[in-house]
Design a protein around this motif. Structure first.
Motif, short mmCIF file in Angstrom:
data_model
loop_
_atom_site.label_atom_id
_atom_site.label_comp_id
_atom_site.label_asym_id
_atom_site.label_seq_id
_atom_site.Cartn_x
_atom_site.Cartn_y
_atom_site.Cartn_z
N ARG A 1 0.83 -1.21 0.00
CA ARG A 1 0.00 0.00 0.00
C ARG A 1 0.87 1.27 0.00
O ARG A 1 0.53 2.25 -0.68
CB ARG A 1 -0.95 0.01 1.20
CG ARG A 1 -2.07 -0.97 1.10
CD ARG A 1 -2.96 -0.70 -0.12
NE ARG A 1 -3.92 0.36 0.11
CZ ARG A 1 -4.60 0.98 -0.85
NH1 ARG A 1 -4.37 0.67 -2.12
NH2 ARG A 1 -5.47 1.92 -0.57
N THR B 1 -0.50 -8.89 -3.83
CA THR B 1 -1.32 -7.78 -4.30
C THR B 1 -0.47 -6.71 -4.99
O THR B 1 0.70 -6.51 -4.65
CB THR B 1 -2.08 -7.13 -3.13
OG1 THR B 1 -2.92 -6.09 -3.62
CG2 THR B 1 -1.13 -6.56 -2.09
N GLY C 1 -1.45 -3.66 -4.71
CA GLY C 1 -1.66 -2.52 -3.82
C GLY C 1 -2.34 -1.34 -4.50
O GLY C 1 -2.61 -0.33 -3.85
N ASP D 1 -5.28 0.82 -6.24
CA ASP D 1 -6.73 0.95 -6.24
C ASP D 1 -7.31 0.71 -7.63
O ASP D 1 -8.45 0.25 -7.77
CB ASP D 1 -7.15 2.34 -5.76
CG ASP D 1 -6.87 2.54 -4.28
OD1 ASP D 1 -6.78 1.55 -3.54
OD2 ASP D 1 -6.72 3.71 -3.86
N THR E 1 -5.85 -5.44 -2.43
CA THR E 1 -6.74 -4.35 -2.84
C THR E 1 -7.69 -4.80 -3.95
O THR E 1 -8.76 -4.20 -4.13
CB THR E 1 -5.93 -3.16 -3.34
OG1 THR E 1 -5.02 -3.59 -4.35
CG2 THR E 1 -5.14 -2.52 -2.20
N GLU E 2 -7.29 -5.80 -4.72
CA GLU E 2 -8.08 -6.25 -5.85
C GLU E 2 -9.24 -7.14 -5.40
O GLU E 2 -9.25 -7.65 -4.27
CB GLU E 2 -7.21 -7.06 -6.83
CG GLU E 2 -5.96 -6.37 -7.32
CD GLU E 2 -4.76 -6.53 -6.41
OE1 GLU E 2 -3.67 -6.12 -6.81
OE2 GLU E 2 -4.93 -7.06 -5.27
#
Length: 634
Positions: A245, A381, A383, A385, A406-407
């Motif tokens: 993230r 991920t 990360g 958006d 995030t997915e």
């Protein structure tokens, strides 16, 4: 090149003074101002070579390689023996994806000016990127003969040695390059990559973090850190997610939220345009996973675009090119430009392959290049958006998965799909029948074998008297430093050195597969499992012992075993891993039976059913498209 920083020159200023100011502006990064003065000079003298050279440099520095080539060719036509222009033309050719032409131009510059250090350095770098390691090494040595402490030449040599599998020499040269390096973050990133390849992941992570502390926008260090952390056994799911993230937050593009694709044809059943983005459309594990899908795509229902960040070109590349409806080279095109091109191509579903690895470009997704954006064959991920889906399966990500992302997950019936080699060597009997002892083996990268794995394997060897451990990955274990590290591991484990077998050889595929004949039982590392190595071992009838983890990256091998009906080889704990190894080592009849069965089980499983796999992936794309259409209709 649009001029916005326009400079009024003093009345009566001489051409020489204008050229001097142009040089200052170039050095200071005021490219528009420099261009304005160049054009003023060229209005006076249309063949002023210095002004033309500066204009070419401005084009090159603003990413317009084609314009730079045109300008430098004009100068070269006027002054064909100018080594500096040959060098600049070589740089522009390289940026335009023509490494062969670039290398020829650097050689010509060196012929004109043998002591032209920058030409030697760039020749070595170009040959490295072209894969001609022997010639690249010679060019680097020539550069270092001119300047023994030149950081760029040392860095080139280090990276060449790394590609050649001479890991200890690579680390030594990249460490030397760090001291005089002008770009410390880049030098630390190169050193970290070599440390990781040599198996010293902790040192690599330290190098990447130091690089990022100096330059938070050092994207290569950031990417390499995301790869290195996959090998760390002690990171929690929350820590991994937070790292991703933080990475993604740097690349947020608010304008992407305003991209609506309002003019898209939202018919759910129409022919869809699918774009695949990769640097691996070549002889590479990702390509071997992707080929069955591309070969079996329903062309009446899907139009295929391959966006290729070409690093090497080979027969596999040629097959991809022939299979694609559209092949688009992405070299020299920045993320924003490429996203705009994809929108212009009206891509419906854009698939990013193995995002964090090699030269892949997942950050294009941050620009919202397509209505639906999918991560495929990455190990964690993104990360981001703007990355809508992550393709997986129900074994890699069961309903109770602890992994964070995030997915939205899309679970296929099975994730992996392999391309069997055309000529598979026959499986041989377990070597223990002749040797009188069990040989465990691992053909994965050294960086995947961490201290926790080594300790567990040491327990296995102690539990199976006289057994051996065979390690192989390309020619890496022929490196004296790597071999010494493993002898030290065995000494600390209290194991005799004769129980360590280090195999070395950058073998053709058939010889590499035959090397599995030296192994009775393969041991899969964790947390970063082997996918290709698991496939290869099973293909050759060698049982693989794996450990179920808590996320994608450490459930790969166990999921593959389960898919072929051999879930009993996947352990739920390290203690169970040891017990499976010990029991299997004591059961010679079972080893013999598996030798004849595993390859058949693999090849007849859904892991080797390209047509069925393509239908499943296409159904996923269609579901994603329908979901997007329904969402925008609300």
């Amino acid at each position: 090149m649009g001029v916005t920083d326009i400079i009024d020159s003093p009345p009566g200023a001489s051409t020489a003074s204008l050229l001097a100011r142009t040089a200052e502006f170039l050095k200071g990064g005021r490219l528009d101002a420099a261009e304005s003065l160049c054009r003023e000079i060229l209005n006076r003298d249309s063949v002023n070579l210095e002004a033309l050279k500066y204009l070419g440099l401005i084009a090159y520095q603003t990413g317009n390689a084609a314009a730079a080539i045109k300008i430098f060719r004009r100068v070269h036509g006027i002054d064909p023996s100018n080594a500096e222009i040959l060098y600049h033309l070589g740089n522009a050719r390289f940026a335009d994806g023509e490494p062969g032409s670039a290398a020829d131009l650097y050689r010509r510059a060196i012929e004109v000016s043998p002591a032209f250090l920058a030409a030697h350095v760039n020749l070595a770098n170009t040959l490295l990127h072209s894969g001609d390691l022997e010639s690249a090494e010679r060019a680097s040595i020539d550069a270092l003969a001119l300047a023994p402490d030149n950081p760029e030449a040392l860095s080139n040599l280090g990276q060449i040695l790394l590609k050649a599998g001479r890991l200890t020499e690579a680390v030594d040269n990249l460490t030397r390059a760090l001291g005089p390096a002008r770009d410390k973050p880049a030098a630390l990133t190169n050193l970290g990559a070599a440390q990781q390849t040599a198996g010293n992941v902790d040192a690599a992570i330290d190098s990447f973090r130091r690089a990022l502390a100096m330059d938070p926008n050092c994207h290569l260090a950031e990417r390499n850190l995301l790869i290195a952390m996959l090998n760390q056994p002690d990171l929690t799911a929350a820590e991994r997610f937070e790292l991703h993230r933080r990475h993604a937050a740097k690349h947020l593009k608010p304008a992407a939220r305003r991209v609506s694709f309002a003019d898209s044809n939202r018919a759910p059943k129409r022919r869809l345009k699918i774009g695949y983005v990769s640097s691996d459309f070549r002889d590479h594990p990702v390509a071997r996973n992707l080929l069955p899908l591309i070969r079996n795509h329903d062309r009446a229902a899907f139009e295929i675009f391959l966006y290729a960040e070409e690093e090497f070109d080979d027969q596999v590349s040629a097959e991809f090119r022939a299979l694609a409806d559209h092949w688009i080279s992405t070299r020299g095109i920045n993320d924003a430009q490429l996203a705009a091109r994809m929108r212009q191509d009206r891509i419906d579903v854009l698939v990013f392959l193995a995002g964090r690895f090699n030269l892949n470009r997942p950050l294009i997704a941050a620009h919202r290049a397509a209505p639906v954006q999918v991560s495929f064959h990455d190990c964690a991920t993104s990360g981001l958006d703007e990355m809508d889906y992550w393709l997986s399966d129900g074994l890699l990500h069961p309903a109770e998965t602890q992994e964070k992302f995030t997915e939205q997950l899309y679970r296929l019936p099975e994730f992996y799909q392999f391309t069997p080699p055309p000529d598979v060597p026959a499986a041989t009997p377990p070597p223990s029948a002749e040797n009188g002892y069990i040989t465990f083996g691992c053909f994965n990268k050294p960086e995947k074998i961490n201290a926790t794995v080594i300790a567990l394997w040491g327990e296995i060897l102690r539990a199976t008297p006289a057994s051996r451990l065979a390690l192989k990955y390309r020619n890496y274990y022929g490196d004296a430093g790597i071999a010494g590290t493993w002898r030290d591991h065995f000494e600390r484990l209290g194991l005799d050195q004769e129980r360590l077998i280090l195999l070395s050889g950058d073998d053709p595929l058939d010889d590499h597969l035959r090397a599995y004949g030296k192994v009775d039982i393969a041991l899969d590392p964790f947390p970063f499992n082997g996918a290709t190595t698991t496939f290869e071992a099973l293909l050759m009838g060698v049982p693989v012992i794996a450990l179920w983890g808590d996320g994608f990256v450490d459930r790969v091998a166990a999921s593959m075993l389960t898919h072929i009906g051999r879930g009993e080889l996947a352990a739920g704990s390290q203690r169970a891993y040891l017990d499976i190894a010990r029991r299997l080592a004591d059961d010679h009849a079972r080893l013999v039976s598996m030798r004849g069965q595993l390859g058949i089980q693999l090849l007849t499983s859904r892991l080797c059913n390209g047509a069925g796999y393509a239908r499943n992936v296409e159904a996923a794309y269609r579901d994603m498209w329908r979901a997007w259409c329904a969402k925008v209709a609300d």
